[in-house]
Motif scaffolding. Structure first.
Motif, PDB file in Angstrom:
ATOM      1  N   GLY A 101       0.815  -1.206   0.000  1.00  0.00           N
ATOM      2  CA  GLY A 101       0.000   0.000   0.000  1.00  0.00           C
ATOM      3  C   GLY A 101       0.841   1.246   0.000  1.00  0.00           C
ATOM      4  N   GLY A 102       0.158   2.385   0.091  1.00  0.00           N
ATOM      5  CA  GLY A 102       0.840   3.670   0.102  1.00  0.00           C
ATOM      6  C   GLY A 102      -0.160   4.801  -0.019  1.00  0.00           C
ATOM      7  N   PRO A 110      -9.997   4.656  -4.513  1.00  0.00           N
ATOM      8  CA  PRO A 110      -9.297   3.925  -3.457  1.00  0.00           C
ATOM      9  C   PRO A 110      -9.033   2.462  -3.820  1.00  0.00           C
ATOM     10  N   ALA A 111     -10.016   1.782  -4.399  1.00  0.00           N
ATOM     11  CA  ALA A 111      -9.826   0.386  -4.777  1.00  0.00           C
ATOM     12  C   ALA A 111      -8.772   0.246  -5.870  1.00  0.00           C
ATOM     13  N   GLN A 112      -8.757   1.184  -6.808  1.00  0.00           N
ATOM     14  CA  GLN A 112      -7.742   1.143  -7.865  1.00  0.00           C
ATOM     15  C   GLN A 112      -6.345   1.331  -7.279  1.00  0.00           C
ATOM     16  N   VAL A 113      -6.218   2.207  -6.291  1.00  0.00           N
ATOM     17  CA  VAL A 113      -4.926   2.391  -5.634  1.00  0.00           C
ATOM     18  C   VAL A 113      -4.483   1.094  -4.967  1.00  0.00           C
ATOM     19  N   ALA A 114      -5.407   0.424  -4.279  1.00  0.00           N
ATOM     20  CA  ALA A 114      -5.064  -0.833  -3.604  1.00  0.00           C
ATOM     21  C   ALA A 114      -4.517  -1.854  -4.600  1.00  0.00           C
ATOM     22  N   ALA A 115      -5.201  -2.031  -5.725  1.00  0.00           N
ATOM     23  CA  ALA A 115      -4.760  -2.995  -6.727  1.00  0.00           C
ATOM     24  C   ALA A 115      -3.426  -2.578  -7.343  1.00  0.00           C
ATOM     25  N   LYS A 116      -3.274  -1.291  -7.610  1.00  0.00           N
ATOM     26  CA  LYS A 116      -2.036  -0.791  -8.208  1.00  0.00           C
ATOM     27  C   LYS A 116      -0.847  -0.992  -7.285  1.00  0.00           C
ATOM     28  N   GLU A 117      -1.037  -0.710  -5.999  1.00  0.00           N
ATOM     29  CA  GLU A 117       0.058  -0.856  -5.042  1.00  0.00           C
ATOM     30  C   GLU A 117       0.484  -2.315  -4.900  1.00  0.00           C
ATOM     31  N   ALA A 152      -7.287   3.330   4.778  1.00  0.00           N
ATOM     32  CA  ALA A 152      -8.327   2.438   4.251  1.00  0.00           C
ATOM     33  C   ALA A 152      -7.708   1.074   4.004  1.00  0.00           C
ATOM     34  N   PHE A 153      -8.376   0.022   4.486  1.00  0.00           N
ATOM     35  CA  PHE A 153      -7.899  -1.353   4.334  1.00  0.00           C
ATOM     36  C   PHE A 153      -8.880  -2.139   3.474  1.00  0.00           C
ATOM     37  N   PHE A 154      -8.371  -2.698   2.379  1.00  0.00           N
ATOM     38  CA  PHE A 154      -9.202  -3.480   1.466  1.00  0.00           C
ATOM     39  C   PHE A 154      -8.830  -4.954   1.529  1.00  0.00           C
ATOM     40  N   LEU A 155      -9.854  -5.816   1.520  1.00  0.00           N
ATOM     41  CA  LEU A 155      -9.657  -7.251   1.330  1.00  0.00           C
ATOM     42  C   LEU A 155      -9.711  -7.511  -0.168  1.00  0.00           C
ATOM     43  N   CYS A 156      -8.686  -8.176  -0.693  1.00  0.00           N
ATOM     44  CA  CYS A 156      -8.556  -8.354  -2.141  1.00  0.00           C
ATOM     45  C   CYS A 156      -8.508  -9.833  -2.520  1.00  0.00           C
TER      46      CYS A 156
END
Length: 210
Positions: A101-102, A110-117, A152-156
């Protein structure tokens, strides 16, 4: 001299001063008010520059150069599982481990950032499927930090890819829940990792906030 940046109360006061100065410079029309807010920002900058802290070197320019209404920064973290093992990346900054993350990027959700990171830091492609938590960093046992940060914490879901290092994360691995490495608690805590596991096992749990 004591390092004031390790005092939560002092850091909160400095954040407030910077916020007042930034907001005042954004909305003030009177030239005398603008001059006073600029002086306040410069005085705060001088105070920070006197602190013998790595955080000062890294963040001082961004803090005083920011413009517009003062708001918290946004940190996005992604929890990716392979069965019961969780993906962690080794941070080059402190040699400890964190969820990928970052900082949130402009023109990304936000979800796109999670996947990108995750892709950039580990080489894996994922699909975020649940916002597990939205928190204020100050209210959790992270080390003190001058910036005011929301997390923000996403489950992926893991799609594909091959584990590989990056410039910022020289190692990426899956770990068992009870055999975790030393965590970079500036980024993620043991309780936050445990929360990711709870949501992995019970998708009906509501999103946690604060």
């Amino acid at each position: 001299m004591n390092d004031l940046l390790h005092d939560d109360a002092v850091m909160a006061s400095i954040r407030t001063l910077i916020g007042i100065a930034q907001t005042g410079l954004t909305y003030s029309k009177d030239p005398y008010d603008i001059e006073r807010y600029q002086q306040l920002l410069e005085t705060t900058q001088q105070l920070l520059a006197q602190q013998p802290s790595v955080l000062t070197t890294q963040l001082l320019h961004n803090l005083v150069a920011d413009t517009g209404y003062a708001t918290p920064k946004m940190d996005i973290r992604a929890a990716v599982f392979d069965g019961e093992r969780i993906l962690l990346v080794k941070e080059i900054e402190d040699g400890r481990w964190s969820l990928p993350g970052g900082w949130a990027d402009i023109n990304h959700s936000p979800a796109q950032v999670a996947a990108k990171e995750v892709l950039e830091e580990s080489g894996l492609r994922v699909r975020p499927r649940k916002l597990v938590a939205f928190t204020d960093r100050r209210l959790h046992p992270h080390p003190p930090m001058l910036l005011h940060v929301y997390k923000a914490f996403f489950l992926c879901d893991l799609l594909d890819g091959t584990l590989r290092p990056s410039l910022e994360t020289p190692e990426a691995r899956f770990f068992d829940e009870h055999d975790l490495p030393e965590l970079s608690t500036a980024r993620v805590t043991h309780e936050q990792i445990a929360m990711m596991y709870r949501h992995l096992r019970n998708d009906a749990l509501p999103t946690y906030f604060d």
